[in-house]
Design a protein around this motif. Structure first.
Motif, mmCIF file in Angstrom:
data_model
loop_
_atom_site.group_PDB
_atom_site.id
_atom_site.type_symbol
_atom_site.label_atom_id
_atom_site.label_comp_id
_atom_site.label_asym_id
_atom_site.label_seq_id
_atom_site.Cartn_x
_atom_site.Cartn_y
_atom_site.Cartn_z
ATOM 1 N N PHE A 55 0.807 -1.188 -0.192
ATOM 2 C CA PHE A 55 -0.113 0.150 -0.086
ATOM 3 C C PHE A 55 0.854 1.258 -0.038
ATOM 4 O O PHE A 55 1.870 1.458 0.758
ATOM 5 C CB PHE A 55 -0.789 -0.027 1.216
ATOM 6 C CG PHE A 55 -1.985 -1.126 1.382
ATOM 7 C CD1 PHE A 55 -2.371 -1.696 0.137
ATOM 8 C CD2 PHE A 55 -2.567 -1.666 2.462
ATOM 9 C CE1 PHE A 55 -2.981 -2.834 0.109
ATOM 10 C CE2 PHE A 55 -3.196 -2.419 2.567
ATOM 11 C CZ PHE A 55 -3.855 -3.162 1.495
ATOM 12 N N GLU A 56 0.442 2.069 -0.758
ATOM 13 C CA GLU A 56 1.108 3.501 -0.455
ATOM 14 C C GLU A 56 -0.203 4.671 -0.709
ATOM 15 O O GLU A 56 -1.070 4.305 -1.262
ATOM 16 C CB GLU A 56 2.047 3.856 -1.903
ATOM 17 C CG GLU A 56 1.440 3.870 -2.834
ATOM 18 C CD GLU A 56 2.628 4.686 -4.057
ATOM 19 O OE1 GLU A 56 3.561 5.116 -3.544
ATOM 20 O OE2 GLU A 56 2.525 4.292 -5.270
ATOM 21 N N GLY A 57 0.181 5.903 -0.180
ATOM 22 C CA GLY A 57 -1.083 6.933 -0.217
ATOM 23 C C GLY A 57 -2.403 6.604 0.299
ATOM 24 O O GLY A 57 -3.265 6.852 -0.258
ATOM 25 N N ARG A 58 -2.462 5.549 1.140
ATOM 26 C CA ARG A 58 -3.803 5.010 1.542
ATOM 27 C C ARG A 58 -3.721 5.379 3.056
ATOM 28 O O ARG A 58 -2.826 5.060 3.787
ATOM 29 C CB ARG A 58 -3.873 3.514 1.271
ATOM 30 C CG ARG A 58 -5.254 3.056 1.588
ATOM 31 C CD ARG A 58 -5.450 1.483 1.360
ATOM 32 N NE ARG A 58 -5.197 1.230 -0.116
ATOM 33 C CZ ARG A 58 -5.644 -0.134 -0.502
ATOM 34 N NH1 ARG A 58 -5.888 -1.069 0.257
ATOM 35 N NH2 ARG A 58 -5.399 -0.210 -1.739
ATOM 36 N N THR A 59 -5.126 5.474 3.402
ATOM 37 C CA THR A 59 -5.441 5.768 5.065
ATOM 38 C C THR A 59 -6.878 5.355 5.090
ATOM 39 O O THR A 59 -7.640 5.392 4.257
ATOM 40 C CB THR A 59 -5.011 6.931 5.495
ATOM 41 O OG1 THR A 59 -4.841 6.986 7.006
ATOM 42 C CG2 THR A 59 -6.005 8.115 4.951
ATOM 43 N N ARG A 60 -7.059 5.171 6.461
ATOM 44 C CA ARG A 60 -8.508 4.644 6.853
ATOM 45 C C ARG A 60 -8.805 5.860 7.937
ATOM 46 O O ARG A 60 -8.208 6.182 8.666
ATOM 47 C CB ARG A 60 -8.556 3.478 7.391
ATOM 48 C CG ARG A 60 -10.078 3.090 7.885
ATOM 49 C CD ARG A 60 -10.114 1.489 8.132
ATOM 50 N NE ARG A 60 -10.273 0.742 7.336
ATOM 51 C CZ ARG A 60 -9.283 -0.156 7.223
ATOM 52 N NH1 ARG A 60 -8.073 -0.175 7.822
ATOM 53 N NH2 ARG A 60 -9.238 -0.952 6.143
ATOM 54 N N ILE A 61 -10.028 6.403 7.604
ATOM 55 C CA ILE A 61 -10.673 7.665 8.558
ATOM 56 C C ILE A 61 -12.149 7.031 8.612
ATOM 57 O O ILE A 61 -13.056 6.937 7.597
ATOM 58 C CB ILE A 61 -10.405 8.861 7.721
ATOM 59 C CG1 ILE A 61 -8.881 9.158 7.731
ATOM 60 C CG2 ILE A 61 -11.055 9.996 8.907
ATOM 61 C CD1 ILE A 61 -8.736 10.682 6.910
ATOM 62 N N SER A 62 -12.500 7.007 9.965
ATOM 63 C CA SER A 62 -13.693 6.563 10.266
ATOM 64 C C SER A 62 -14.922 7.795 9.637
ATOM 65 O O SER A 62 -14.455 8.983 9.761
ATOM 66 C CB SER A 62 -14.000 6.428 11.378
ATOM 67 O OG SER A 62 -13.682 7.479 12.608
ATOM 68 N N ALA A 63 -16.206 7.555 9.631
ATOM 69 C CA ALA A 63 -17.029 8.389 9.181
ATOM 70 C C ALA A 63 -17.336 9.407 10.244
ATOM 71 O O ALA A 63 -17.300 10.887 10.060
ATOM 72 C CB ALA A 63 -18.553 7.528 8.835
ATOM 73 N N GLU A 64 -17.118 9.035 11.517
ATOM 74 C CA GLU A 64 -17.305 10.012 12.612
ATOM 75 C C GLU A 64 -16.184 11.046 12.489
ATOM 76 O O GLU A 64 -16.250 12.194 12.613
ATOM 77 C CB GLU A 64 -17.519 9.281 13.794
ATOM 78 C CG GLU A 64 -18.620 8.267 14.176
ATOM 79 C CD GLU A 64 -18.346 7.143 13.361
ATOM 80 O OE1 GLU A 64 -19.467 6.350 13.115
ATOM 81 O OE2 GLU A 64 -17.378 6.682 12.940
ATOM 82 N N MET A 65 -14.929 10.339 12.419
ATOM 83 C CA MET A 65 -13.457 11.231 12.245
ATOM 84 C C MET A 65 -13.783 12.261 11.143
ATOM 85 O O MET A 65 -13.426 13.447 11.268
ATOM 86 C CB MET A 65 -12.540 10.412 12.397
ATOM 87 C CG MET A 65 -11.153 11.307 12.563
ATOM 88 S SD MET A 65 -11.160 12.491 13.991
ATOM 89 C CE MET A 65 -11.095 11.177 15.388
ATOM 90 N N ALA A 66 -14.280 11.872 10.059
ATOM 91 C CA ALA A 66 -14.303 12.452 8.832
ATOM 92 C C ALA A 66 -15.124 13.559 9.078
ATOM 93 O O ALA A 66 -14.816 14.823 8.561
ATOM 94 C CB ALA A 66 -14.801 11.763 7.679
ATOM 95 N N GLU A 67 -16.508 13.440 9.906
ATOM 96 C CA GLU A 67 -17.172 14.449 10.006
ATOM 97 C C GLU A 67 -16.607 15.675 10.764
ATOM 98 O O GLU A 67 -16.779 16.807 10.880
ATOM 99 C CB GLU A 67 -18.639 13.960 10.486
ATOM 100 C CG GLU A 67 -19.548 15.137 10.758
ATOM 101 C CD GLU A 67 -20.995 14.450 11.017
ATOM 102 O OE1 GLU A 67 -21.729 15.548 11.413
ATOM 103 O OE2 GLU A 67 -21.056 13.150 11.559
#
Length: 414
Positions: free
Chosen positions: A144-156
């Protein structure tokens, strides 16, 4: 809580994203505390990843020196080279969005060469299947490169904004500068109809008056009868040359200006004369800031001034009062409109390695998309390659995603 769109300090950003599962991690990274560190990935003499099954060793690398990125593979058994023609090799790449790329290999000299381009980003689950001497061998790993995970709650919470990439009409504009002036058809100069003595003046300089409102009372010199001078239009008294007890003397007593509509007189220099046309849409930025005010070019002078510029005039609704006559302004004048099949908002553009990218969104995972850009104007940038139509991508606060990707530490694996 919605964060402001201006950059926030990195320490605060790190705290906000600490709860996120940083999907940018590949099997080549580990965590010490909060910091990613590189694990040792076995590498071969060609800097490829070593895939081992007993004495059988497959070295797989992405080669991009002088050619578009492609897979190349070298095989040994018990430390001795294996002729490429004796190995049947397939590599499958599974990308975000369940995109699957198949790569077959053909012998070329001392190595096996993939038959397809490994397009950017080099971020995928890699499945390797090989056949050799009646055996079937299988490996799978994440790269993987240039990839991350952000939860919907955190994105908001951090104010991420997204939209779907698709067709757009891009307006091409030129920037002009000039000044706001009163519309001459909304300016009235008021004098006495019959000369006489001014008896009273019930209005003050700068006062807003209505049409028909009394400006002064005058006693006529001839009839000795008093009569009223009334405002011919609604507007602001910008000039008052009348006081009780004075003779009118045939002079101008008042000037009234209605500023609900004003003109923007803009200088058009020779380089733009053949592009600016009557009827063109124009957006004027108020000197006080805030949203631009839209209008159209209604007139272009045929005579040039001493600075070689001609005047283009835009008629503007000024009911808000944001455009004060006499102030200098800048304006964007539309000179062309281009319908493009795919575009992204420029607010979403970020840099990644040597590329300009946006961050595509797949559920709670975000990943770079390297863009080939065409024309850019206003809010939009045309996309010529690197992004599929219909992709959801980040438009607002995309720098937060970039910071989290950089924090994850996933590298460009060849």
């Amino acid at each position: 809580m919605r964060l402001p769109t201006r950059p926030i300090c990195l320490s605060l950003l790190a705290g906000l994203l600490a709860a996120c599962d940083t999907g940018g991690q590949s099997d080549s990274t580990a965590m010490i505390g909060d910091m990613p560190v590189e694990e040792t990935v076995p590498r071969g003499p060609n800097n490829g990843r070593l895939l081992v099954d007993g004495g059988f060793v497959l070295e797989l690398a992405i080669h991009e020196t002088g050619v578009p990125p492609e897979f190349r593979a070298w095989v040994t058994e018990a430390g001795r080279p294996v002729a490429p023609g004796r190995v049947d090799l397939q590599v499958t790449l599974t990308r975000l969005g369940n995109r699957v790329d198949e790569h077959d290999f053909d012998p070329q000299g001392e190595f096996l060469r993939g038959d397809a381009v490994v397009y950017e980003p080099h971020s995928f689950v890699v499945t390797v299947d090989a056949g050799y001497a009646g055996r079937r061998l299988h490996w799978e790993y994440e790269s993987f490169e240039g990839r991350t995970r952000i939860s919907a709650e955190m994105a908001e919470a951090i104010g991420l904004e997204t939209m779907v990439a698709g067709p757009v009409v891009i307006d091409e504009t030129v920037t002009l500068y000039g000044a706001i002036v009163p519309a001459t058809d909304l300016v009235r100069e008021v004098s006495a109809r019959f000369d006489g003595v001014i008896e009273s003046v019930p209005v003050a300089l700068g006062e807003r008056v209505g049409a028909g409102q009394t400006l002064a009372t005058v006693e006529s010199n001839e009839s000795l009868q008093s009569y009223l001078i009334s405002a011919p239009i609604a507007g602001v008294v910008t000039e008052r040359n009348a006081n009780a007890g004075e003779q009118t003397g045939g002079r101008r007593l008042f000037t009234i200006v209605d500023t609900s509509t004003v003109w923007a007189d803009l200088a058009v220099f020779p380089g733009d004369r053949d592009r600016v046309r009557v009827g063109a849409n124009v957006t004027v930025a108020p000197a006080t800031g805030g949203a631009g005010i839209d209008g159209t070019i209604s007139y272009i002078d045929v005579l040039a001034a001493a600075n070689q510029a001609v005047t283009a005039r835009a008629v503007l609704d000024n009911s808000s009062g944001m455009l004060a006559p006499g102030t200098y302004v800048g304006a964007e004048v539309q000179v062309a409109a281009h319908a493009v099949p795919l575009a992204v908002r420029r607010s979403g553009l970020q840099s990644f390695r040597d590329f300009t990218v946006v961050y595509a969104k797949f559920g709670d995972e975000y990943e770079v998309r390297m863009l080939e850009l065409g024309r850019q104007a206003g809010d939009w940038a045309e996309v010529l390659g690197g992004l599929d139509p219909g992709t959801v991508y980040v438009t607002g606060n995309s720098y937060v995603v970039k910071a989290d990707v950089e924090k994850s530490g996933a590298s460009h694996d060849h």
